[in-house]
Design a protein around this motif. Structure first.
Motif, PDB file in Angstrom:
ATOM      1  N   ALA A 273     -11.498  28.989 -38.983  1.00  0.00           N
ATOM      2  CA  ALA A 273     -10.590  28.385 -39.819  1.00  0.00           C
ATOM      3  C   ALA A 273     -10.288  27.175 -39.029  1.00  0.00           C
ATOM      4  CB  ALA A 273      -9.623  29.119 -40.546  1.00  0.00           C
ATOM      5  N   ALA A 274      -9.598  25.935 -39.832  1.00  0.00           N
ATOM      6  CA  ALA A 274      -8.905  25.157 -38.964  1.00  0.00           C
ATOM      7  C   ALA A 274      -7.242  25.439 -39.106  1.00  0.00           C
ATOM      8  CB  ALA A 274      -9.221  23.725 -39.523  1.00  0.00           C
ATOM      9  N   MET A 275      -6.921  26.271 -38.310  1.00  0.00           N
ATOM     10  CA  MET A 275      -5.481  26.931 -38.736  1.00  0.00           C
ATOM     11  C   MET A 275      -4.440  26.113 -38.481  1.00  0.00           C
ATOM     12  SD  MET A 275      -4.560  31.022 -38.547  1.00  0.00           S
ATOM     13  CE  MET A 275      -4.395  31.054 -36.862  1.00  0.00           C
ATOM     14  N   LEU A 276      -3.519  25.858 -39.207  1.00  0.00           N
ATOM     15  CA  LEU A 276      -2.101  25.390 -38.738  1.00  0.00           C
ATOM     16  C   LEU A 276      -1.188  26.115 -39.503  1.00  0.00           C
ATOM     17  CD1 LEU A 276      -1.253  22.590 -37.326  1.00  0.00           C
ATOM     18  CD2 LEU A 276      -1.603  21.472 -39.424  1.00  0.00           C
ATOM     19  N   THR A 277       0.118  25.793 -39.007  1.00  0.00           N
ATOM     20  CA  THR A 277       1.262  26.706 -39.458  1.00  0.00           C
ATOM     21  C   THR A 277       2.422  25.482 -39.847  1.00  0.00           C
ATOM     22  OG1 THR A 277       0.659  28.605 -38.312  1.00  0.00           O
ATOM     23  CG2 THR A 277       2.941  28.375 -39.215  1.00  0.00           C
ATOM     24  N   THR A 278       3.095  25.567 -40.794  1.00  0.00           N
ATOM     25  CA  THR A 278       4.194  24.771 -41.119  1.00  0.00           C
ATOM     26  C   THR A 278       5.571  25.853 -41.269  1.00  0.00           C
ATOM     27  OG1 THR A 278       4.971  22.815 -42.516  1.00  0.00           O
ATOM     28  CG2 THR A 278       3.860  24.522 -43.657  1.00  0.00           C
ATOM     29  N   TYR A 279       6.554  25.210 -41.078  1.00  0.00           N
ATOM     30  CA  TYR A 279       7.760  26.058 -41.257  1.00  0.00           C
ATOM     31  C   TYR A 279       8.806  25.351 -42.196  1.00  0.00           C
ATOM     32  CZ  TYR A 279       5.776  27.981 -36.978  1.00  0.00           C
ATOM     33  OH  TYR A 279       4.961  28.595 -35.987  1.00  0.00           O
TER      34      TYR A 279
ATOM     35  N   HIS B 158      -6.493  24.188 -42.747  1.00  0.00           N
ATOM     36  CA  HIS B 158      -6.512  22.692 -43.006  1.00  0.00           C
ATOM     37  C   HIS B 158      -7.786  22.055 -43.534  1.00  0.00           C
ATOM     38  CE1 HIS B 158      -4.277  19.298 -42.757  1.00  0.00           C
ATOM     39  NE2 HIS B 158      -3.875  19.300 -41.503  1.00  0.00           N
ATOM     40  N   ARG B 159      -8.839  22.954 -43.635  1.00  0.00           N
ATOM     41  CA  ARG B 159     -10.173  22.549 -44.023  1.00  0.00           C
ATOM     42  C   ARG B 159     -10.062  22.098 -45.461  1.00  0.00           C
ATOM     43  NH1 ARG B 159     -14.470  26.506 -42.370  1.00  0.00           N
ATOM     44  NH2 ARG B 159     -12.968  27.970 -43.044  1.00  0.00           N
ATOM     45  N   VAL B 160      -9.064  22.964 -46.093  1.00  0.00           N
ATOM     46  CA  VAL B 160      -9.014  22.733 -47.528  1.00  0.00           C
ATOM     47  C   VAL B 160      -7.706  22.508 -48.277  1.00  0.00           C
ATOM     48  CG1 VAL B 160      -8.434  25.466 -47.854  1.00  0.00           C
ATOM     49  CG2 VAL B 160      -9.478  24.050 -49.804  1.00  0.00           C
ATOM     50  N   VAL B 161      -6.580  22.847 -47.203  1.00  0.00           N
ATOM     51  CA  VAL B 161      -5.110  22.608 -47.712  1.00  0.00           C
ATOM     52  C   VAL B 161      -4.863  21.498 -46.665  1.00  0.00           C
ATOM     53  CG1 VAL B 161      -2.957  23.654 -47.830  1.00  0.00           C
ATOM     54  CG2 VAL B 161      -4.845  24.988 -48.348  1.00  0.00           C
ATOM     55  N   ASP B 162      -4.261  20.452 -47.383  1.00  0.00           N
ATOM     56  CA  ASP B 162      -3.519  19.343 -46.617  1.00  0.00           C
ATOM     57  C   ASP B 162      -2.242  19.558 -46.076  1.00  0.00           C
ATOM     58  OD1 ASP B 162      -6.071  17.740 -46.667  1.00  0.00           O
ATOM     59  OD2 ASP B 162      -5.630  16.948 -48.658  1.00  0.00           O
ATOM     60  N   GLY B 163      -1.859  18.945 -45.354  1.00  0.00           N
ATOM     61  CA  GLY B 163      -0.182  19.155 -44.999  1.00  0.00           C
ATOM     62  C   GLY B 163       0.688  18.740 -46.114  1.00  0.00           C
ATOM     63  N   LYS B 164       0.156  18.049 -46.947  1.00  0.00           N
ATOM     64  CA  LYS B 164       1.282  17.806 -48.362  1.00  0.00           C
ATOM     65  C   LYS B 164       1.279  19.138 -48.906  1.00  0.00           C
ATOM     66  CE  LYS B 164       1.731  14.998 -52.338  1.00  0.00           C
ATOM     67  NZ  LYS B 164       1.204  13.962 -53.588  1.00  0.00           N
ATOM     68  N   GLY B 165       0.022  19.748 -49.177  1.00  0.00           N
ATOM     69  CA  GLY B 165      -0.051  20.600 -50.116  1.00  0.00           C
ATOM     70  C   GLY B 165       0.791  22.023 -49.473  1.00  0.00           C
ATOM     71  N   ALA B 166       0.605  22.083 -48.254  1.00  0.00           N
ATOM     72  CA  ALA B 166       1.273  23.329 -47.262  1.00  0.00           C
ATOM     73  C   ALA B 166       2.910  23.081 -47.497  1.00  0.00           C
ATOM     74  CB  ALA B 166       0.861  23.077 -46.038  1.00  0.00           C
ATOM     75  N   VAL B 167       3.268  21.748 -47.307  1.00  0.00           N
ATOM     76  CA  VAL B 167       4.732  21.579 -47.359  1.00  0.00           C
ATOM     77  C   VAL B 167       5.283  21.645 -48.843  1.00  0.00           C
ATOM     78  CG1 VAL B 167       6.483  19.750 -47.055  1.00  0.00           C
ATOM     79  CG2 VAL B 167       4.781  20.006 -45.247  1.00  0.00           C
ATOM     80  N   THR B 168       4.538  21.283 -49.755  1.00  0.00           N
ATOM     81  CA  THR B 168       5.012  21.566 -51.170  1.00  0.00           C
ATOM     82  C   THR B 168       4.956  22.915 -51.678  1.00  0.00           C
ATOM     83  OG1 THR B 168       3.902  19.554 -51.923  1.00  0.00           O
ATOM     84  CG2 THR B 168       4.415  20.989 -53.302  1.00  0.00           C
ATOM     85  N   PHE B 169       3.979  23.631 -51.027  1.00  0.00           N
ATOM     86  CA  PHE B 169       4.144  25.003 -51.226  1.00  0.00           C
ATOM     87  C   PHE B 169       5.549  25.701 -50.744  1.00  0.00           C
ATOM     88  CE2 PHE B 169       3.423  29.615 -50.126  1.00  0.00           C
ATOM     89  CZ  PHE B 169       2.852  30.150 -51.154  1.00  0.00           C
TER      90      PHE B 169
END
Length: 500
Positions: A294-300, A471-482
């Motif tokens: 996965a193209a793994m990324l973490t947002t806080y 990050h292959r399927v979830v964009d930064g905007k979607g992650a932050v919104t979640f």
């Protein structure tokens, strides 16, 4: 009366086998269902039991011979034999008394979908012990769960076929139990055989003929192959595995192993080397595969837990009285995540080749630490559950996880995972995805911190949240919104009731 011993059905498309080992010789007394010989096919090893109790007659097919299905391989005379019949009759008499018990096979239970083998981790009974029906005999360890093996009948454990540490397939026989009036006496042969086996000293175990042939053809020495047959016998498939492993090792580039620091003799004497359990090996492999794939990324983000804690304190006693379960934080987080997943469905999806599979339901994985490693039991259809139903499901799955009683079904099919490192005091961490899921939420310790609210500095119970995502399927905007939606739902729980 003479009975024929013939080659049993060997399986679909298998028409012949090789006689690997005879365990009886002419004149030996045999009991019903006692193993006479072992046949080896291209795929499996087949045991041939005695059809009647009596005396071993002629052996038609010697070791190493190839025989077809239903071929005659031996004969058995019912009752005492001939020739040395008087001596054999005397030996057979106690044997007959011993075999009044019915032998019941202890088989490997269903291990779960896609699980084909397990390791025998612990025997709780020894040969000669009396057991009752459904009493736990041993524990098997698979890649994912520990499986308890109950006794199929009451009686005496007469033989342990798969010792601790051995690997067994999904259809293997683990042990034999003598059930009935002669159960207590039936253990005698096993006890008598044990010293004999031990007294064999350095005598080599006879390997399967096909294995010997394969080793000779491939130029493989015996010490290069690990035998998986009875008493460590090398089977044909063992040779194939050794050749494959050697080829892979030769063709693959050597991994850059981390050099081990020099160890003094004194330090070495104080070290302890323990083999990783199958569960721990699987955890290590899956986590590394997740990082590699996965193209793994973490947002806080962070959440003020004031309102959730206040609501919980106000209703926890009434909640416990009505529903019989404590009101915890996990039901609030589960509800908040379901709410956020509805708005950001890509976090509740997975990649399958070139497709994105969106899940129109939420099977919530709740990561739980156990003495044997991290497991993730799944709460199915969590999006349709009430607070009480979620808390009951979490409590039940958590208890089973700690006791090592989770089944394969309990840990399959999750679409999103919540991991609570806060229970161990973690203040901040980046959770690793649980493949093939695209998101995992990390909860952390609730800690009082000064916050600027309405132009004033106030102390609030704060928690850091971490969302790791693909990050292959979830964009930064979607992650932050979640994360923002989870934060909003927890800081104002009324939003969950209003679906806002």
């Amino acid at each position: 009366m003479t009975s024929e011993v013939r080659v049993p059905t060997l399986g679909e498309s298998v028409t012949e086998a090789t006689v690997a080992t005879w365990f009886k010789k002419p004149g030996d007394a045999v009991a019903v269902d006692e193993m006479l010989c072992e046949l080896e096919t291209d795929k499996v090893t087949v045991e041939v039991p005695s059809p009647i109790a009596g005396t071993m007659g002629d052996i038609i097919a010697a070791e190493g011979e190839t025989v077809g299905v239903d071929a005659l391989i031996a004969t058995i005379s019912e009752g005492a034999g001939t020739g040395d019949a008087p001596a054999k009759a005397k030996e057979a008499a106690p044997q007959k008394a011993k075999t009044e018990a019915t032998n019941v096979d202890v088989m490997v239970p269903t291990l779960g979908e896609s699980v084909t083998e397990a390791t025998v981790s612990t025997w709780f009974k020894k040969v000669g012990d009396t057991v009752v029906q459904d009493e736990m005999l041993c524990e098997l360890e698979t890649d994912k769960v520990s499986v308890e093996v109950p006794s199929p009948a009451a009686g005496t454990l007469t033989e342990i076929i798969a010792e601790e540490g051995s690997t067994v397939d999904a259809m293997a026989k683990l042990a034999i139990i003598a059930s009935g009036d002669g159960a207590a006496a039936a253990v005698a042969p096993a006890q008598e055989q044990a010293p004999a086996a031990q007294s064999s000293g350095g005598k080599d175990v006879e390997d399967a003929p096909s294995a010997k042939k394969a080793m000779a053809e491939q130029g493989v020495s015996r010490d290069q192959v690990t035998g998986t047959g009875r008493d460590g016998r090398i089977m044909k498939e063992d040779v194939a595995k050794a050749i494959t492993a050697g080829t892979s090792a030769a063709s693959a580039p050597a991994p850059a192993a981390t050099p081990r620091a020099p160890v003094t003799a004194d330090d070495a004497s104080r070290e302890e080397r323990v083999k990783m359990t199958r569960l721990r090996q699987t955890i290590a492999r899956r986590l590394k595969d997740s990082q590699n794939t996965a193209a793994m990324l973490t947002t806080y983000n962070e959440v003020d837990m004031t309102e959730v804690m206040s609501l919980r304190n106000e209703y926890k006693d009434l909640f416990l009285k009505k529903h019989g379960v404590k009101l915890g934080f996990m039901s609030f987080f589960t509800k908040a995540c379901v709410h956020a997943l509805n708005e950001v469905p890509e976090v509740n999806s997975e990649i399958d080749g070139t497709d994105i599979v969106y899940k129109n339901f939420v099977h919530m994985g709740i990561a739980a630490g156990t003495p044997t490693g991290l497991v993730v039991p799944v709460i199915r259809d969590a999006d349709a559950m009430s607070f009480a139903e979620i808390e009951k499901a979490i409590a039940e799955k958590g208890a089973r996880a700690r006791d090592g009683k989770l089944s394969m079904e309990d840990m399959q099919g999750g679409t999103f995972t919540i991991s609570n490192g806060g229970v161990y005091g973690s203040l901040m961490s980046s959770p690793i995805l649980n493949p093939p899921q695209s998101g995992i939420l990390g909860m952390h310790k609730i800690q009082d911190r000064p916050m600027a609210i309405g132009g004033q500095v106030v102390i609030r119970p704060m928690m850091y949240l971490a969302l790791s995502y693909d990050h292959r399927v979830v964009d930064g905007k979607g992650a932050v919104t979640f994360l923002v939606r989870v934060k909003e739902a927890l800081e104002d729980p009324r939003r969950l009731l209003m679906d806002l």
